[in-house]
Design an enzyme around this catalytic site. Structure first.
Site, PDB file in Angstrom:
ATOM      1  N   ASP A  99       0.867  -1.186   0.000  1.00  0.00           N
ATOM      2  CA  ASP A  99       0.000   0.000   0.000  1.00  0.00           C
ATOM      3  C   ASP A  99       0.906   1.239   0.000  1.00  0.00           C
ATOM      4  O   ASP A  99       1.768   1.376   0.877  1.00  0.00           O
ATOM      5  CB  ASP A  99      -0.878  -0.005   1.261  1.00  0.00           C
ATOM      6  CG  ASP A  99      -2.249   0.613   0.999  1.00  0.00           C
ATOM      7  OD1 ASP A  99      -3.267   0.013   1.375  1.00  0.00           O
ATOM      8  OD2 ASP A  99      -2.263   1.701   0.372  1.00  0.00           O
ATOM      9  N   ASP A 200      -2.806   4.671  -2.483  1.00  0.00           N
ATOM     10  CA  ASP A 200      -3.828   5.281  -1.632  1.00  0.00           C
ATOM     11  C   ASP A 200      -4.184   6.683  -2.138  1.00  0.00           C
ATOM     12  O   ASP A 200      -3.287   7.524  -2.330  1.00  0.00           O
ATOM     13  CB  ASP A 200      -3.257   5.373  -0.209  1.00  0.00           C
ATOM     14  CG  ASP A 200      -4.309   5.778   0.807  1.00  0.00           C
ATOM     15  OD1 ASP A 200      -5.272   5.026   0.965  1.00  0.00           O
ATOM     16  OD2 ASP A 200      -4.164   6.850   1.404  1.00  0.00           O
ATOM     17  N   GLU A 255      -6.225   3.675  -6.041  1.00  0.00           N
ATOM     18  CA  GLU A 255      -7.476   3.787  -5.309  1.00  0.00           C
ATOM     19  C   GLU A 255      -8.168   4.986  -5.957  1.00  0.00           C
ATOM     20  O   GLU A 255      -7.744   6.124  -5.764  1.00  0.00           O
ATOM     21  CB  GLU A 255      -7.255   4.047  -3.824  1.00  0.00           C
ATOM     22  CG  GLU A 255      -8.592   4.093  -3.111  1.00  0.00           C
ATOM     23  CD  GLU A 255      -8.536   4.686  -1.724  1.00  0.00           C
ATOM     24  OE1 GLU A 255      -7.613   5.439  -1.435  1.00  0.00           O
ATOM     25  OE2 GLU A 255      -9.431   4.400  -0.928  1.00  0.00           O
ATOM     26  N   HIS A 328     -11.177  -2.549   3.587  1.00  0.00           N
ATOM     27  CA  HIS A 328     -11.065  -2.182   5.007  1.00  0.00           C
ATOM     28  C   HIS A 328     -11.784  -0.868   5.339  1.00  0.00           C
ATOM     29  O   HIS A 328     -11.805  -0.447   6.488  1.00  0.00           O
ATOM     30  CB  HIS A 328      -9.584  -2.058   5.366  1.00  0.00           C
ATOM     31  CG  HIS A 328      -8.921  -0.972   4.577  1.00  0.00           C
ATOM     32  ND1 HIS A 328      -8.730  -1.026   3.208  1.00  0.00           N
ATOM     33  CD2 HIS A 328      -8.459   0.232   4.946  1.00  0.00           C
ATOM     34  CE1 HIS A 328      -8.161   0.073   2.786  1.00  0.00           C
ATOM     35  NE2 HIS A 328      -7.981   0.861   3.818  1.00  0.00           N
ATOM     36  N   ASP A 329     -12.337  -0.227   4.292  1.00  0.00           N
ATOM     37  CA  ASP A 329     -12.986   1.081   4.498  1.00  0.00           C
ATOM     38  C   ASP A 329     -14.496   1.021   4.470  1.00  0.00           C
ATOM     39  O   ASP A 329     -15.136   2.076   4.613  1.00  0.00           O
ATOM     40  CB  ASP A 329     -12.560   2.043   3.375  1.00  0.00           C
ATOM     41  CG  ASP A 329     -11.124   2.494   3.519  1.00  0.00           C
ATOM     42  OD1 ASP A 329     -10.509   2.804   2.498  1.00  0.00           O
ATOM     43  OD2 ASP A 329     -10.619   2.516   4.668  1.00  0.00           O
TER      44      ASP A 329
HETATM   45  O1  TEU Z   1      -9.353   5.845   1.805  1.00  0.00           O
HETATM   46  C1  TEU Z   1      -9.750   7.132   1.353  1.00  0.00           C
HETATM   47  C2  TEU Z   1     -11.062   7.018   0.762  1.00  0.00           C
HETATM   48  O2  TEU Z   1     -11.110   6.655  -0.384  1.00  0.00           O
HETATM   49  C3  TEU Z   1     -12.314   7.275   1.515  1.00  0.00           C
HETATM   50  O3  TEU Z   1     -13.344   6.568   0.844  1.00  0.00           O
HETATM   51  C4  TEU Z   1     -12.251   6.722   2.884  1.00  0.00           C
HETATM   52  O4  TEU Z   1     -12.198   5.321   2.721  1.00  0.00           O
HETATM   53  C5  TEU Z   1     -13.410   7.109   3.749  1.00  0.00           C
HETATM   54  O5  TEU Z   1     -13.661   6.009   4.572  1.00  0.00           O
HETATM   55  C6  TEU Z   1     -14.672   7.426   3.006  1.00  0.00           C
HETATM   56  O6  TEU Z   1     -15.689   7.611   4.004  1.00  0.00           O
HETATM   57  C7  TEU Z   1      -7.943   5.680   1.860  1.00  0.00           C
HETATM   58  C8  TEU Z   1      -7.665   4.462   2.738  1.00  0.00           C
HETATM   59  O7  TEU Z   1      -8.200   3.301   2.110  1.00  0.00           O
HETATM   60  C9  TEU Z   1      -8.310   4.724   4.076  1.00  0.00           C
HETATM   61  O8  TEU Z   1      -8.208   3.582   4.929  1.00  0.00           O
HETATM   62  C10 TEU Z   1      -7.601   5.906   4.722  1.00  0.00           C
HETATM   63  O9  TEU Z   1      -8.283   6.246   5.918  1.00  0.00           O
HETATM   64  C11 TEU Z   1      -7.594   7.133   3.791  1.00  0.00           C
HETATM   65  O10 TEU Z   1      -7.312   6.815   2.427  1.00  0.00           O
HETATM   66  C12 TEU Z   1      -6.503   8.094   4.218  1.00  0.00           C
HETATM   67  O11 TEU Z   1      -5.254   7.502   3.932  1.00  0.00           O
END
Ligand code: TEU
Ligand code: CA
Length: 551
Positions: A99, A200, A255, A328-329
């Site tokens: 990542d 990310d 992403e 994971h989000d």
């Molecule tokens: O996620 C950023 C993002 O795309 C958002 O959708 C975020 O998941 C948020 O939950 C939306 O409500 C990436 C990572 O996957 C996330 O785990 C991190 O918290 C974020 O970036 C910051 O690095």
């Protein structure tokens, strides 16, 4: 003819290391735990392992706030452990994707510690500083995680930009020294043998440097039009490709938060020499109301399929996407897009069939292969995620109905995807011998990998079969997607064509029986995969999935 690649033919498995397997009893998953389970992953049949961040971090956002890109977090183990993990994966023909979190660092990174010391510090413009306006932030940009996207630093009285938490200051990509630092750390891991990066929030790295206020109200519009797809994003990615990607047999996965379908090929078009493929967000905000994740709204199932179809057309023959329903989000896919009640098993298998029979590289999130549902959290103290806790504090301060907030959290919080993997019917689901950092799903006696691996009819064995079918079938990898029927109650019928190979897929993505429509049912002996129904019957049971080959 589309260019063939290992990253198009693979199946990704995402591990959230903190919650995968603990081997030293501290209640936190670690790299030795992943090494211990490498045969499990090989048996499942996945070919690409995406590891959420394992670098040094104060864990303000569980590793998405990096304080040293060249060190493994001691919670997870040592660099020697990492090298053993990489070797264990490669020995089994599994490639490893790390990542890459370079839109921002931790505020505890030495670069930021120096930058905040003074306005003329050599590291000052590694980050984005602006003076406020009459004691207020430079503009009205909101953070993804609540509050302003600016924090005033008392030492110099200037504000610094952080699209996420104040402990995640955004890097200044306008600064060529920052870009060279990123390319250097990428080479460090690639020279170790890492096979690629999931990048990310990479669409956010180029800022609209006028930093004007936004008049937009819906946060999804702000992401797309203010934060993502900035003026120099493609220049930066093409430079990164020239400096790094062009020199390695590797893959890059964006992403793709904020990228609209019409801009997909700007990022992943083969001729662009930028990024190989992207996780699009077309469906990931499908149930978010104007106030975002904690403002859930109903959605209809034809919309879900049409989003996948829109992105299939958007990337066309030249680009590529990654297919996912969970990570994971977001909440657990079987709860969010399927059914986690009486039809949990059938729904988990039906969603797996959708992911494995569309065009794009499928990504399996740890625990979805055993149909892990959302975890019943009974009070706010059980949550761990900074996003949820910030939103809770905001709701509290605004005098909102906290009971309603926690009801929404029960279906919307990121924590649902972060509870420990359930290995066996044993204390803490076999995840740890210690006290887990987050609540273990209480259903582990019924839902766990060990019991499913010994049951040929389980979700786990279905995943293993559908992954195998996918990997051995070029039409399911490279074939054109031809929709035949999509209904809001969730009847999907579509085909995949590649030269003279044709497959027709029927999914009943709903809780009621559905009379298959859209095309003549193929002969029952042409059915190569089913999750338990009668392939000769026109009536599909709730959450029934079938794949037929067409001669
Ligand atoms: O996620 C950023 C993002 O795309 C958002 O959708 C975020 O998941 C948020 O939950 C939306 O409500 C990436 C990572 O996957 C996330 O785990 C991190 O918290 C974020 O970036 C910051 O690095
Ligand atoms: Ca541990």
């Amino acid at each position: 003819m589309m260019k063939k690649s290992w990253w198009k033919e693979g199946v990704i498995y995402q591990i959230y290391p903190r919650s995968f397997k603990d081997t030293n009893g501290d209640g936190i998953g670690d790299l030795p735990g992943i090494i211990e389970k490498m045969d499990y992953l090989a048996e499942l049949g996945i070919t690409i392992l995406w590891l959420s961040p394992v670098y040094a971090s104060p864990n303000a956002d569980n590793g998405y706030d990096i304080s040293d890109y060249y060190q493994i977090h001691p919670d997870f183990g040592t660099m020697a452990d990492f090298e053993r993990l990489l070797a264990a994966a490669h020995k089994r023909g599994i490639r490893l994707v790390m990542d890459l979190v370079v839109n921002h660092t931790s505020d505890e990174h030495p670069w930021f510690a120096a930058a905040r010391k003074s306005k003329d510090n050599p590291y000052r413009d590694y980050y984005i500083w602006r003076s406020g306006k009459h004691g207020a932030p430079p503009n009205n940009w909101p953070s993804f995680f609540g509050g302003d996207a600016w924090t005033r630093d008392p030492v110099t009285g200037e504000y610094y930009l952080h699209l996420f938490t104040p402990k995640q200051p955004d890097l200044n990509w306008e600064n060529p020294r920052v870009r060279q630092e990123v390319y250097r750390l990428m080479r460090f891991w690639l020279d170790k043998g890492v096979d690629g990066f999931r990048m990310d929030v990479i669409p956010l790295i180029s800022k609209r440097t006028d930093f004007e206020d936004t008049q937009l109200a819906d946060f999804r519009d702000i992401i797309e039009k203010v934060y993502a797809n900035g003026p120099r994003v493609h220049e930066f990615l093409q430079e990164m490709h020239r400096e790094v990607m062009a020199h390695y047999d590797m893959t890059t996965i964006a992403e793709g938060v904020g990228i609209p379908p019409e801009q997909a090929l700007d990022y992943v078009g083969a001729a662009r020499q930028e990024i190989d493929m992207l996780f699009h967000f077309g469906h990931m905000f499908i149930d978010h109301g104007p106030a975002g994740r904690m403002d859930p709204r109903p959605w209809d199932k034809s919309t879900l399929f049409n989003i996948f179809l829109t992105w299939d057309r958007a990337v066309g023959a030249s680009g590529w996407t990654c297919l996912y329903l969970g990570n994971h989000d977001f909440p657990r896919q079987v709860s969010r897009f399927g059914n986690d009640g009486p039809y949990r098993e059938a729904a988990a298998k039906c969603l797996a069939t959708l992911l494995m029979t569309l065009r794009g590289t499928p990504s399996v999130y740890q625990g979805d292969e055993i149909g892990m549902p959302n975890t019943p959290f009974s009070h706010v103290e059980e949550y761990r995620d900074i996003e949820l806790l910030n939103f809770y504090r905001e709701a509290q301060a605004a005098g909102k109905d906290l009971k309603a907030f926690l009801e929404a959290a029960q279906t919307q919080a990121r924590d649902h995807a972060r509870t420990p993997f359930l290995w066996e019917d044993a204390p803490q689901g076999g995840f740890t011998a210690g006290t887990p950092w987050i609540k273990v799903h209480p259903d582990y006696p019924r839902i766990n990998a060990a019991s499913q691996m010994s049951d040929p009819g389980s979700i786990w064995h279905f995943y293993r079969r559908v992954i195998q079918l996918r990997r051995q079938t070029p039409a399911l990898i490279y074939g054109a997607l031809v929709p035949l029927w999509v209904s809001e109650e969730g009847g999907y019928v579509y085909e995949r064509h590649l030269e003279d190979e044709k497959f027709r897929i029927y999914l009943n993505m709903g809780d009621n029986p559905w009379k298959a429509a859209g095309a003549e049912l193929p002969p029952h002996n042409a059915c190569v995969l089913t999750n338990g129904g009668d392939p000769a019957s026109l009536i599909m049971q709730p959450w029934e999935a079938r794949v037929y080959t067409l001669k």
